[in-house]
Scaffold this active site. Structure first.
Site, PDB file in Angstrom:
ATOM      1  N   ARG A  53       0.829  -1.277   0.042  1.00 11.38           N
ATOM      2  CA  ARG A  53       0.055  -0.059   0.018  1.00 11.38           C
ATOM      3  C   ARG A  53       0.918   1.254  -0.009  1.00 11.38           C
ATOM      4  NH1 ARG A  53      -4.417  -2.089   4.210  1.00 11.38           N
ATOM      5  NH2 ARG A  53      -5.895  -3.134   2.591  1.00 11.38           N
ATOM      6  N   LYS A 217     -22.053 -16.956  -2.089  1.00 14.68           N
ATOM      7  CA  LYS A 217     -23.344 -16.638  -1.730  1.00 14.68           C
ATOM      8  C   LYS A 217     -24.211 -15.658  -2.757  1.00 14.68           C
ATOM      9  CE  LYS A 217     -23.473 -17.711   3.089  1.00 14.68           C
ATOM     10  NZ  LYS A 217     -23.460 -16.875   4.332  1.00 14.68           N
ATOM     11  N   GLY A 373     -11.361  -9.802  -3.343  1.00 18.00           N
ATOM     12  CA  GLY A 373      -9.992 -10.440  -2.600  1.00 18.00           C
ATOM     13  C   GLY A 373     -10.068 -11.874  -3.190  1.00 18.00           C
ATOM     14  N   GLY A 396     -14.217  -3.560  -0.236  1.00 23.10           N
ATOM     15  CA  GLY A 396     -15.509  -2.925  -0.177  1.00 23.10           C
ATOM     16  C   GLY A 396     -15.692  -1.556  -1.072  1.00 23.10           C
TER      17      GLY A 396
HETATM   18  P1  AMP Z   1     -17.264 -14.730  -1.770  1.00 17.69           P
HETATM   19  O1  AMP Z   1     -16.300 -14.105  -0.491  1.00 17.69           O
HETATM   20  O2  AMP Z   1     -18.549 -14.624  -1.679  1.00 17.69           O
HETATM   21  O3  AMP Z   1     -16.593 -14.377  -3.067  1.00 17.69           O
HETATM   22  O4  AMP Z   1     -16.791 -16.298  -1.854  1.00 17.69           O
HETATM   23  C1  AMP Z   1     -15.649 -16.943  -2.106  1.00 17.69           C
HETATM   24  C2  AMP Z   1     -15.514 -18.069  -1.603  1.00 17.69           C
HETATM   25  O5  AMP Z   1     -16.512 -19.063  -2.312  1.00 17.69           O
HETATM   26  C3  AMP Z   1     -14.356 -19.094  -1.567  1.00 17.69           C
HETATM   27  O6  AMP Z   1     -13.777 -19.136  -0.494  1.00 17.69           O
HETATM   28  C4  AMP Z   1     -14.613 -20.313  -2.343  1.00 17.69           C
HETATM   29  O7  AMP Z   1     -13.984 -21.334  -1.737  1.00 17.69           O
HETATM   30  C5  AMP Z   1     -16.272 -20.381  -2.039  1.00 17.69           C
HETATM   31  N1  AMP Z   1     -16.716 -21.150  -3.042  1.00 17.69           N
HETATM   32  C6  AMP Z   1     -16.773 -21.305  -4.219  1.00 17.69           C
HETATM   33  N2  AMP Z   1     -17.390 -22.221  -4.772  1.00 17.69           N
HETATM   34  C7  AMP Z   1     -18.106 -22.883  -3.930  1.00 17.69           C
HETATM   35  C8  AMP Z   1     -18.756 -24.194  -3.808  1.00 17.69           C
HETATM   36  N3  AMP Z   1     -19.127 -24.610  -4.809  1.00 17.69           N
HETATM   37  N4  AMP Z   1     -19.340 -24.587  -2.632  1.00 17.69           N
HETATM   38  C9  AMP Z   1     -18.868 -23.687  -1.298  1.00 17.69           C
HETATM   39  N5  AMP Z   1     -17.949 -22.654  -1.285  1.00 17.69           N
HETATM   40  C10 AMP Z   1     -17.621 -22.086  -2.453  1.00 17.69           C
END
Ligand code: AMP
Length: 416
Positions: A53, A217, A373, A396
Site C-alpha cells: 500500500r 453466496k 479479494g 468494499g
Molecule cells: P465470496 O467471498 O462470496 O466471493 O466467496 C468466495 C468463497 O466462495 C471462496 O472461499 C470459495 O471457496 C467459495 N466457494 C466457491 N465455490 C463454492 C462451492 N461450490 N461451495 C462452497 N463454497 C464455494
C-alpha cells in the site's frame, strides 16, 4: 453592473466545474495534503510486513515532490479504540517511507491537527514530506466531523484523495475535507487508475462484455449482479451460487451450498437477464465431493442431478469449456469471485481455467479487470497477475462501485 456580476458568477461556476488533476495542478511551494491508505500490517517489532500500500502511493507523492510541493501524508493505521495508542502510531512508517522516497526527509507530526502540526507543515521545504499522526486517534475522523475536517485542512493548500480503499466512507479526511478546497482538490494516481479501469469496464466496454461472478453466496452478490445486467452481454454465474439457481429450477443439488431464501431472486435474475438480452451461463456439470475437504472423494455429476450426501465444489469439464469459449471471445471482462473452492487444489480447476481464459483474451486485446479479494487471490495463486489488464485490491469500495453506488470520496472530488 448586472452584466458584470452575471459574467463573474458564470466564471466562478465554470472554475468550480473544472476538475483539477495532479498533472495540471501547480504544486510549486504548496503543501499538498494527500489522503493515502497506509494501513499496512506491522509485526510485534513494529516492522512493516507488507508495504504494497505504501508503494502504491509513491507515484502521487513523487509527483508532488517533482513539481516543487511538499506532500503531507494523512492515513489511518489499524483500529485504535480510544485515542492514541503507540502500536498504531504512524511513526513506525517514517524511516521506510524515507527509504522508498530515495532518502527524502520525512517528518512526523505527533498529532494530525493542532498548532504543532500546523507549524511543522508550514515549515516544510519543497520536497520535504510530513506524515500526520494516525487520523483514527480521533473518533471525529470516522464520524465525518466537519470541525475536525476543517482543522485537518488547515495543514495544507490543496487536497489529493488517493485512498480508493476508503473512498466508500464519508470520513473527515476522505470526503468532508473537500469543502475546504473547492478549487484545489483532485485524485491521486491510485484512485485515478482505479477509476480509469472501472470506466473501461462499466462505462465504455468493448463488446462483447462478460462478467464472471463467483463466490459462495447469491445474497452477497445480488446488488452487483443486478447492476451488471444493465451492462454486460454475457454473465457467467459460478461457484456456490450455482446451486441456488439450479434448485430454483427444480434441480437436485444433494448437499451443495444453497440459499433457500434466494430461490425466487434467482428466478427473477434469470427473467431479467432474458428481458435485457443478457446471455446467462450457469454450470451444467460439476465436480461433486462427499466432503468439504481437500481429501474428499469426487465424482462428475450433472449440476441438476447431484446424489444425496454429495456437494458440488467445482465446475465440470463441459461448463469449463463453455465458460472458456465465452471469455476468450470477449472484448471486456470483469471477474469477481471464484467458480469453485479454489483454496483446495482439487477444486481449483474451474477457477484456473477461467483465469487462463482471461489471460488468453487479454493477450488477444481484451481489457480484463480482476476485483474482489478471492479472485485476486486466485489470479496470484495461478501466477497470472501480469497477464491481465488490471487488478483491483480495493475490497468494499470496489464492491460498492460495482453495485452502482456513489462513493463519497469520489463524489467529493468531483463536486457531485
Ligand atoms: P465470496 O467471498 O462470496 O466471493 O466467496 C468466495 C468463497 O466462495 C471462496 O472461499 C470459495 O471457496 C467459495 N466457494 C466457491 N465455490 C463454492 C462451492 N461450490 N461451495 C462452497 N463454497 C464455494
Amino acid at each position: 453592473m448586472i452584466f458584470f456580476v452575471s459574467l463573474s458568477s458564470i466564471f466562478t461556476k465554470l472554475k468550480n466545474t473544472i476538475m483539477q488533476t495532479i498533472e495540471t495542478y501547480d504544486f510549486t511551494g504548496k503543501k499538498a495534503l494527500i489522503r493515502v491508505d497506509f494501513n499496512v500490517p506491522l509485526n510485534e517489532k513494529f516492522e512493516i510486513t507488507d508495504d504494497t500500500r505504501m508503494r502504491a502511493a509513491l507515484p502521487t507523492i513523487n509527483k508532488v515532490i517533482e513539481k516543487g510541493g511538499s506532500p503531507i501524508i494523512m492515513s489511518h493505521l489499524g483500529r485504535p479504540k480510544e485515542g492514541p495508542e503507540d502500536k498504531f502510531s504512524l511513526k513506525h512508517l517514517v524511516s521506510h517511507l524515507s527509504e522508498l522516497l530515495n532518502g527524502a526527509t520525512v517528518k512526523i507530526a505527533p498529532d494530525c491537527i493542532g498548532d504543532e502540526a500546523k507549524t511543522i507543515a508550514k515549515g516544510l521545504k519543497p520536497g520535504e514530506v510530513l506524515i500526520l499522526e494516525n487520523l483514527r486517534f480521533y473518533k471525529e475522523e470516522t464520524a465525518g466531523d466537519e470541525e475536525f475536517a476543517k482543522k485537518l485542512a488547515e495543514n495544507g493548500d490543496c487536497w489529493i484523495n488517493d485512498a480508493f480503499g476508503t473512498a466508500h466512507r464519508a470520513h473527515a479526511s476522505t470526503a468532508v475535507i473537500a469543502k475546504f478546497f473547492p478549487n484545489d482538490k483532485m485524485f491521486g494516481y491510485v484512485i485515478g487508475s482505479e477509476l480509469e479501469s472501472l470506466d473501461k469496464v462499466l462505462a465504455q466496454p468493448t463488446r462483447p462484455m462478460t462478467a464472471i461472478m463467483g463466490g459462495a453466496k447469491v445474497s452477497s452478490k445480488i446488488t452487483i449482479i443486478e447492476n451488471m445486467l444493465d451492462k454486460v452481454d454475457n454473465l457467467i454465474l459460478g461457484g456456490g451460487m450455482t446451486y441456488t439457481f439450479v434448485k430454483a429450477n427444480g434441480g437436485k443439488i444433494g448437499s451443495s451450498i444453497c440459499e433457500d431464501d434466494y430461490l425466487e431472486t434467482a428466478l427473477t435474475i434469470q427473467k431479467k437477464a432474458a428481458e435485457k438480452g443478457v446471455k446467462l451461463y450457469i454450470a451444467s456439470d460439476v465436480v461433486a465431493a462427499d466432503d468439504f475437504s481437500e481429501n474428499a472423494n469426487t465424482q462428475p455429476a450433472a449440476a441438476d442431478n447431484i446424489p444425496d450426501g454429495w456437494q458440488g465444489l467445482d465446475a465440470g469439464p463441459e461448463s469449463i469449456a463453455t465458460f472458456k469459449t465465452v471469455i476468450e471471445n470477449s472484448g471486456t471482462i470483469l471477474w469477481n469471485g471464484p467458480v469453485g473452492v479454489f483454496e483446495f487444489d482439487k477444486f481449483a480447476v474451474g477457477s484456473r481455467a477461467v483465469a487462463d481464459a482471461i489471460a488468453t483474451a487479454t493477450k488477444k486485446g481484451a481489457f480484463s479487470l480482476i476485483g474482489g479479494g478471492d479472485s485476486v487471490a486466485c489470479i496470484n495463486k495461478f501466477g497470472l497477475a501480469d497477464e491481465v489488464s488490471y487488478i483491483s485490491t480495493a475490497g468494499g469500495a470496489l464492491l460498492e462501485y460495482l453495485e452502482g453506488k456513489t462513493l463519497p470520496g469520489i463524489a467529493a472530488v468531483r463536486g457531485e
